[in-house]
Every structure is written in C-alpha cells, then in structure tokens.
Motif scaffolding. Structure first.
Motif: not given
Length: 189
Positions: A115-116, A67, A59-60, A9, A119, A103, A63-64
């Motif tokens: 992954s997100d 959110e 992936l980070l 991470t 989402r 991304s 995710s960000e």
C-alpha cells in the motif's frame, strides 16, 4: 462476464463515495451495488465481499492522502513543511470523512507492504531530515507525528473539541508549534 463499466477501481471509488456520505461502516457490497445501479451479484466479478471492498476503500484513501501530503510538502522544510503535511490530512478528513476513517483500517502485512502506507512514512521522514532528527530516531519521531496529527484530526472529526473554548483552530496551531519545538530539540538516543 464482468459488467461493462464496472472495475475494481470504480467500485473502490463508489465505496469511498458511500463512506463519505454514510460512514465507513455503511460500505457493503449491497449498498455499493445500489449506489452504482446494479445487482450485488454483479460486483463479485471484481470483489470477494464487503471486507475486500472496505480494504479497497482503505487503499484508495491511503493513496489519495499520500498524493496530497506529497503535494503539500513540495518545496517546504522545517515548520512550514510540518504544518503543510499536517494540514493535508486535516483537510482531507474534512472533505472525505468516510475515506479518512477507512485509512485507519488494519491491513494484513502483505497488503500493508504493497500500500501507500509506506509512502506516508517516507514523507514523514522527509520532514524529519529538515529537523536533523537522527536516523536511529526516525521510527519514534514518525510515530509521534502520526499519533499527534491523526489523533487530533480524529478527535476533532468526532466533535471532541466542539464543547469548549478556545476553538480547535487555536489548539491546532499550538499543537503544530509544540511538534515543531519537539522536533527541533529531539533528544539524543
């Protein structure tokens, strides 16, 4: 033995910081090792190489952004939800240009499924429900939203709108208005 303080991470975050400062292409094991103050060999307890590191940055970022989009949508519907959703990506790209670029990295199917990214689709579908777009049309409408929003944001980030009037802000508002209009009158299948 892994170096104390280094985690997968932490390295993804360091890679994201490098991407934002120098561009996504600059994300390499050696550059991130310099960024965190260790020798490159220290990173291999957590990474298989630069490709793995770039995937972790992607992936980070996904995710960000998920959110941020979820927060933007909370309590909104219709054009207000659409505008907030779109602006969440635009403002993310301005704050984190390297992460935003990351991304768009192509992921293998298993990584993409975990992954997100899914989402993001679910959030777009939430907007579509506010417009009563038929479920059978969701894939097409989600693709339209994604290509319109991310196409505009990517072109703007590359300076594509800086050479002529009116400014990009006026075009952004018109693009959101046009998407709102299309979604309100989505054609029957």
């Amino acid at each position: 033995m892994p170096r104390v303080g280094l985690t997968s991470t932490r390295l993804a975050t360091a890679g994201a910081e490098v991407a934002d400062a120098m561009g996504f292409d600059a994300v390499t094991v050696s550059r991130v090792a310099r960024h965190v103050g260790v020798k490159p060999a220290s990173l291999y307890s957590h990474l298989t190489g630069s490709d793995d590191l770039r995937t972790k940055v992607c992936l980070l970022a996904l995710s960000e952004m998920a959110e941020g989009a979820a927060d933007a949508l909370a309590g909104r519907a219709g054009r207000e939800a659409l505008a907030a959703y779109a602006e969440s990506f635009r403002s993310y790209a301005r704050r984190h240009p390297g992460r935003y670029e990351a991304s768009h990295r192509r992921l293998d199917p298993a990584t993409a499924e975990a992954s997100d990214g899914r989402r993001h689709t679910d959030l777009a579908v939430t907007i579509l429900r506010g417009y009563a777009v038929p479920e059978s049309e969701h894939v097409h409408a989600v693709r339209l939203l994604g290509s319109s929003i991310h196409g505009f944001v990517s072109l703007e980030a590359a300076g594509g709108f800086s050479h002529s009037a009116p400014d990009a802000e006026a075009s952004w508002t018109r693009a959101i208005d046009a998407l709102d209009h299309v979604l309100r009158g989505w054609p029957a299948p």
